[in-house]
Design a protein around this motif. Structure first.
Motif, mmCIF file in Angstrom:
data_model
loop_
_atom_site.group_PDB
_atom_site.id
_atom_site.type_symbol
_atom_site.label_atom_id
_atom_site.label_comp_id
_atom_site.label_asym_id
_atom_site.label_seq_id
_atom_site.Cartn_x
_atom_site.Cartn_y
_atom_site.Cartn_z
ATOM 1 N N LEU A 5 6.932 38.881 55.745
ATOM 2 C CA LEU A 5 7.125 39.060 54.311
ATOM 3 C C LEU A 5 6.494 40.351 53.821
ATOM 4 C CD1 LEU A 5 7.957 37.999 51.490
ATOM 5 C CD2 LEU A 5 5.749 36.818 51.413
ATOM 6 N N LEU A 6 5.281 40.656 54.296
ATOM 7 C CA LEU A 6 4.508 41.770 53.756
ATOM 8 C C LEU A 6 4.706 43.071 54.503
ATOM 9 C CD1 LEU A 6 1.165 39.856 53.127
ATOM 10 C CD2 LEU A 6 2.913 40.465 51.447
ATOM 11 N N GLU A 13 8.952 33.180 67.485
ATOM 12 C CA GLU A 13 8.842 34.547 67.010
ATOM 13 C C GLU A 13 7.428 35.060 67.257
ATOM 14 O OE1 GLU A 13 9.999 33.572 63.120
ATOM 15 O OE2 GLU A 13 12.101 34.141 63.401
ATOM 16 N N SER A 14 7.299 36.352 67.451
ATOM 17 C CA SER A 14 6.000 36.928 67.789
ATOM 18 C C SER A 14 5.167 37.248 66.559
ATOM 19 C CB SER A 14 6.213 38.207 68.607
ATOM 20 O OG SER A 14 6.986 39.137 67.865
ATOM 21 N N SER A 15 5.735 37.132 65.363
ATOM 22 C CA SER A 15 4.991 37.429 64.146
ATOM 23 C C SER A 15 4.954 36.195 63.253
ATOM 24 C CB SER A 15 5.659 38.589 63.393
ATOM 25 O OG SER A 15 6.987 38.245 63.031
ATOM 26 N N THR A 16 4.083 36.238 62.257
ATOM 27 C CA THR A 16 3.976 35.122 61.327
ATOM 28 C C THR A 16 4.882 35.346 60.126
ATOM 29 O OG1 THR A 16 2.196 36.119 60.037
ATOM 30 C CG2 THR A 16 1.566 34.837 62.001
ATOM 31 N N ALA A 17 5.081 34.273 59.341
ATOM 32 C CA ALA A 17 5.917 34.381 58.144
ATOM 33 C C ALA A 17 5.323 35.379 57.159
ATOM 34 C CB ALA A 17 6.068 33.007 57.498
ATOM 35 N N ASP A 18 3.979 35.350 56.986
ATOM 36 C CA ASP A 18 3.336 36.285 56.070
ATOM 37 C C ASP A 18 3.524 37.732 56.527
ATOM 38 O OD1 ASP A 18 2.433 34.437 54.295
ATOM 39 O OD2 ASP A 18 0.452 34.215 55.216
ATOM 40 N N GLN A 19 3.407 37.937 57.818
ATOM 41 C CA GLN A 19 3.557 39.299 58.335
ATOM 42 C C GLN A 19 4.963 39.815 58.069
ATOM 43 O OE1 GLN A 19 2.679 39.709 62.493
ATOM 44 N NE2 GLN A 19 3.358 41.829 62.574
#
Length: 262
Positions: free
Chosen positions: A34-35, A26-32
């Motif tokens: 989520l927020l 995936e191109s984004s992180t888990a935190d991104q």
């Protein structure tokens, strides 16, 4: 020639999960994720989200049953009629187990399950129902004192085994057979110990017992001692004594059996 060993730069990490080479990332992180602002709601139906639902079922089950006294699970058909002999036996068995000091756990449905819950409740015992979400079955029967509804069979099965000292199987169908062989496998492989499995109704279970002896044993699929894992009876008194003997010893079982008839 063998390909060069990939270097550290070829590995990507998604939490504890490692992905190498051209596996999809995936191109984004888990935190991104989520927020970030609200996006499509498909995420609530994905497998990672289901893990949280599964976890919640274990948490709810463990929390609700943690302080339940020693218990016995009674299985049997949801299709058993209230005016049948099997229903009467289910009530007597529930009452007998309650008088012997055991909470009674069932699948919480109608038929034999209702009968066992009713017998326990009417005798002042602790009556527990662990229901399951199905498209064609009703909710928990009215004789359940403590009820939990599960989405997942495997979470529900864990509760049956973890909080029961024995299984008693009255005549039933696929669900009863599923729980019966689950218990037999766990005892045979010593995942659980001192766990009696009682089949109530010698005529009903005769064909299964004959097949186990005549096919499984003779073909070497099980060993002779495995047959001792199953107790077959037509007596409520004997069923209760088997459970008490496994929990408290044979002397206590004989004493209970002669002093308290149900």
């Amino acid at each position: 020639m063998a390909p060069d060993k990939p270097g550290p730069s070829s590995a990507k990490y998604r939490g504890p999960v490692m992905l190498r080479r051209d596996r999809k990332t995936e191109s984004s992180t888990a935190d991104q994720r989520l927020l970030d602002q609200r996006g499509p709601s498909d995420w609530v139906h994905t497998d990672p989200w289901r893990v949280l639902r599964i976890q919640s079922e274990f948490v709810e089950g463990f929390g609700a049953l943690a302080e339940v006294p020693a218990a016995v699970t009674v299985f049997g058909s949801a299709r058993t009629a209230v005016d049948s002999a099997e229903y009467v036996i289910g009530r007597e068995l529930g009452a007998g187990l309650a008088k012997a000091g055991f909470a009674v756990i069932t699948g919480g449905g109608p038929g034999v399950m209702e009968a066992a819950n009713r017998g326990a409740s009417e005798s002042g015992g602790f009556s527990i129902g662990l229901g399951i979400e199905l498209p064609f079955e009703q909710g928990l029967n009215e004789w359940v004192d403590l009820g939990i509804n599960f989405r997942y069979f495997f979470a529900r099965k864990t509760m049956f085994v973890k909080y029961s000292q024995a299984f008693v199987c009255l005549p039933g169908g696929f669900g009863t057979l599923d729980e019966l062989f689950e218990a037999l496998t766990l005892v045979q492989t010593r995942k659980v110990t001192r766990f009696p499995i009682v089949l109530f109704g010698s005529e009903y279970w005769a064909g299964l017992i004959d097949w186990i002896r005549g096919t499984l044993l003779t073909s070497g699929k099980i060993s002779a001692p495995d047959l001792d894992l199953i107790h077959v009876t037509d007596s409520v008194d004997e069923a209760v004594r088997i459970v008490v003997a496994a929990q408290h010893g044979p002397d206590e079982a004989e004493k209970l059996g002669t002093e308290d008839k149900w």
